[in-house]
Design an enzyme around this catalytic site. Structure first.
Site: not given
Ligand code: NAP
Length: 738
Positions: A691, A618
């Site tokens: 993100r 991630d």
């Protein structure tokens, strides 16, 4: 009929009829808004107050010329008025009403209207006040309120639309509902509260010292009983008209009051807390539904743009929000534990709140969350109760997959449902091995949610060789394994996050681990305690990278989870030469945590070791930014999974960094990035991926020109205080809501 309404006639110029007439006139809905009232004074007042264009002295004549006739008289008077006007209705005219009950009006209309029932489209505005009469008419009464239209089988859709448009013209939102359902819903949401208010005030008024009581009645009493000032005749009529549905609601309420009485009588504080926290949560959830921000809608519909000025600094000590995986599990294991579990640092995100609500629905008393604090009154492994309906977990795949394992072992039937996006995600990966254990689970087509789980099935332990590396599947089977006969073991093809194993141990439940094999056995208990949820390392990443790339930085991130399956970012940044220290290392609920201090140091490009990729999957969007600021070339390989995240993260980062002028090339499984001292600015598309949005916010620290990032609304879902913390450390970001 079409929408060419020339004349509308409103019969009954009271609060509702008058307000409708006034609103339609104010919005020039049609050339003539006529009114009729049995009381000539009210009718005259209607003309004088500008409520209607024309007063109809003769009802039968007026009906014969109206394109739409609206009955706005008390529900008990509808039948007589219908009988009077029915023979005079103009051919093709539409008829509607505003009555608070529907079944009785439709039943009365059937024999009177016969064939012409098709032109009757019943309706009910969910707006009103305690006032009555034409003087109370308010043209804004329906503005932003709901109107329920309850079409009959005989109605033409075009006619239903005509009546809907009439209400929309008043500013109302129109909903359609079945007649019977309308009466049930209204019995619960409107009729019952009115009767309770009447009954409470009546009961208190009959007390000897009622004057004293009313004199000291505080705001709560006034709020709750305001509606007891409503028109008694109208509420008598509603009570007569919707008898069965109202009685059902009064009985349910009486049962609830008896439970509360019992809790108070026996001094059962936990039971009281249970009732009040459930009610409080439901009330909050209900307000969210009204403001469309319930966890039913996971993605904020408002568009958010980030504007980031170049430069800035990164200094200070901050604590980023709690880890989502640990927040979920602290609720689950706390609920199954004996004793109380006190959680702090709980991530109040949509997903973990969905888990919390699911356990409340299964009878677990949970206080909070209040600023990250949650208190769970554990019910033990066998203490969950059957939920009243399906457990709704919003967009949370973790909740659904983990709960499936737990529910498969319960004595009661259950159903797990989620929002539209979760409903597309695969659940067979947990359903199939659970079935091997003896669970009975039905999924929708292609193994998608909802999952219907039959209770009372004895489970037996299995060994499961996971075909995919999934912490959710592993955790699901371990939870089922707590209840299965014999051992349940899972082998994983590649290391996955081990929060469940660690936290089970943290709650005192033994879990054995040998290499990639995890085993649990039944017969042990979980014990509640205190959990200070570690901060999410994925959220901390943005500030680690920010400090690593911005000259002069010195930031400390407090209480960050450094689970070995999550620390790829720390390992990779260190390999790149970051000045990163772990301070005050400790363990919380089985999870390792530390404070992380990062100071600026020139980074250098590296070949990112492939064994670190799953541990930092991630974190790559932020790492790409770090690489763009490093000296030399960084090569990322083995990260093809990035292409199937919330966006194609390789493409999104390559496109965005190219916009800034960075020398980057995407590859099928990664990228080749040549770092530089600084880069330009520009407009970045985040593709609704939180993100990507946060990574480019950080990138601005090394940009020469401003960076604008589009579609940043989802940042609020994963990291609600990101912008505030970024501003606090010195990043020059502002948020624009469109
Ligand atoms: P209202 O202000 O008291 O008005 C009632 C109207 O009906 C008055 O014009 C009254 O005439 C007339 N009327 C009364 N009895 C009649 C009869 N036997 N025959 C002919 N006309 C008669 O009441 P409202 O609040 O507007 O309520 C009207 C309808 O709206 C009711 O069906 C009610 O269920 C529904 N409704 C009310 C609310 C609310 O909060 N108030 C909300 C949604 C729906 P007079 O001028 O002679 O009194």
């Amino acid at each position: 009929m079409t929408d060419t309404v020339q004349q509308i006639l409103i019969i009954g110029l009271g609060l509702i009829g008058g307000s409708l007439a006034k609103a339609l006139r104010a919005r020039n809905y049609c050339p003539v808004v006529a009114g009729y009232d049995r009381n000539p004074d009210e009718l005259q007042a209607g003309v004088q107050l500008g409520v209607i264009d024309r007063a109809a002295d003769d009802l039968n004549v007026a009906v014969a010329t109206a394109d739409i006739v609206v009955l706005a008289v008390p529900v008990k008077a509808m039948e007589a008025v219908l009988a009077q006007i029915s023979p005079h209705l103009k051919p093709g005219a539409l008829l509607t009403d505003v009555g608070s009950t529907k079944s009785n009006i439709v039943a009365a209309a059937e024999p009177i209207l016969g064939e012409r029932l098709a032109c009757f489209i019943p309706g009910h505005p969910i707006a009103g006040s305690e006032k009555s009469g034409v003087a109370a008419a308010d043209d804004a009464l329906f503005q932003s309120h709901k109107v329920i239209v309850t079409p009959l089988a005989q109605n033409k859709d075009a006619d239903v639309q005509t009546i809907s448009r009439m209400w929309q013209a008043t500013g109302a939102e129109v909903l359609r509902m079945d007649v019977k359902r309308h009466d049930e819903v209204l019995a619960a949401t409107s009729h019952l509260p009115h009767y309770l208010a009447f009954s409470l005030v009546d009961t208190l008024a009959r007390e000897e010292d009622s004057t004293e009581i009313f004199r000291y009645a505080a705001g709560g009493f006034r709020d709750f009983t305001r509606i007891a000032a409503s028109d008694p005749v109208m509420w008598r009529d509603i009570g007569l008209a919707n008898r069965a549905a109202i009685l059902k609601q009064i009985d349910r309420f009486s049962e609830g009051v008896s439970q509360l009485r019992q809790a108070i009588e026996s001094g059962d504080g936990e039971a009281m807390t249970g009732i009040f926290t459930r009610a409080q949560a439901a009330r909050q959830h209900f307000s969210r539904i009204l403001s469309s921000t319930a966890y039913a809608t996971t993605m904020t519909t408002n568009d958010v743009t980030f504007h980031v000025q170049p430069g800035g600094g990164v200094t200070g000590t901050i604590r980023v929000p709690g880890d989502k995986s640990i927040s979920h599990r602290s609720i689950m294991l706390g609920a199954l534990a004996d004793g109380i579990t006190e959680v702090s640092g709980f991530l109040e995100g949509e997903d973990s709140l969905a888990t919390l609500q699911a356990f409340r629905d299964m009878g677990v008393v949970i206080e909070g969350p209040y600023e990250g604090e949650v208190k769970i009154y554990g019910v033990g492994l066998d203490g969950l109760k059957a939920p009243a309906g399906p457990l709704y977990v919003g967009n949370s795949g973790t909740s659904m997959r983990l709960l499936a394992g737990l529910l498969a072992a319960q004595s009661f039937d259950s159903e797990l449902t989620g929002d539209a996006s979760l409903t597309k995600r695969p659940m067979e990966r947990v359903a199939a091995p659970l079935r091997q254990m003896g669970a009975v689970i039905e999924t929708a087509e292609n193994g998608r949610p909802p999952m219907k789980i039959s209770g009372g099935q004895p489970l037996k332990g299995i060994h499961y060789d996971m075909p995919m590396a999934s912490a959710q599947v592993k955790s699901c089977l371990m939870l089922a394994g707590l209840y299965a006969e014999g051992q349940t073991s899972v082998t994983e093809p590649a290391p996955t996050r081990d929060h469940s194993e660690r936290m089970l141990r943290g709650f005192g439940y033994p879990v054995s681990q040998q290499g990639n094999l995890v085993t649990v056995a039944p017969g042990h208990r979980l014990t509640g305690g205190k959990i200070d949820v570690p901060s999410d390392i994925s959220s901390a990443t943005f500030f680690m990278v920010a400090a690593a790339i911005c000259p002069g930085s010195d930031v400390t991130l407090q209480h960050v989870g450094i689970n070995p399956t999550r620390i790829g970012i720390i390992n990779i940044l260190k390999l790149m030469g970051a000045d990163l220290e772990l301070l005050n290392e400790r363990e919380v609920g089985g999870e390792p945590v530390a404070d992380i201090r990062v100071r600026y140091a020139q980074l250098k490009g590296i070949q990112v070791p492939e064994d670190q990729v799953p541990l930092a999957i991630d974190e790559f969007p932020a790492l790409f930014v770090a690489a763009a600021c490093a000296e030399g070339q960084t090569v990322v390989t083995g990260a093809e999974e990035l292409r199937v995240k919330e966006s194609d993260r390789i493409q999104a980062m390559v496109d965005g960094l190219k916009t800034l002028g960075v020398d980057i090339e995407g590859t099928p499984d990664g990228a080749i990035i040549n770092g530089s001292d600084s880069f330009g600015g520009g407009v970045i598309e985040s593709h609704d991926d939180h993100r990507i949005a946060m990574s480019f916010t950080v990138a601005a620290l090394r940009a020469r020109e401003p960076i604008t990032i589009n579609e940043c609304a989802n940042v609020a879902t994963s990291f609600p205080v990101f912008v505030e913390l970024a501003q606090q450390v010195g990043i020059r970001v502002t948020k624009e809501e469109v």
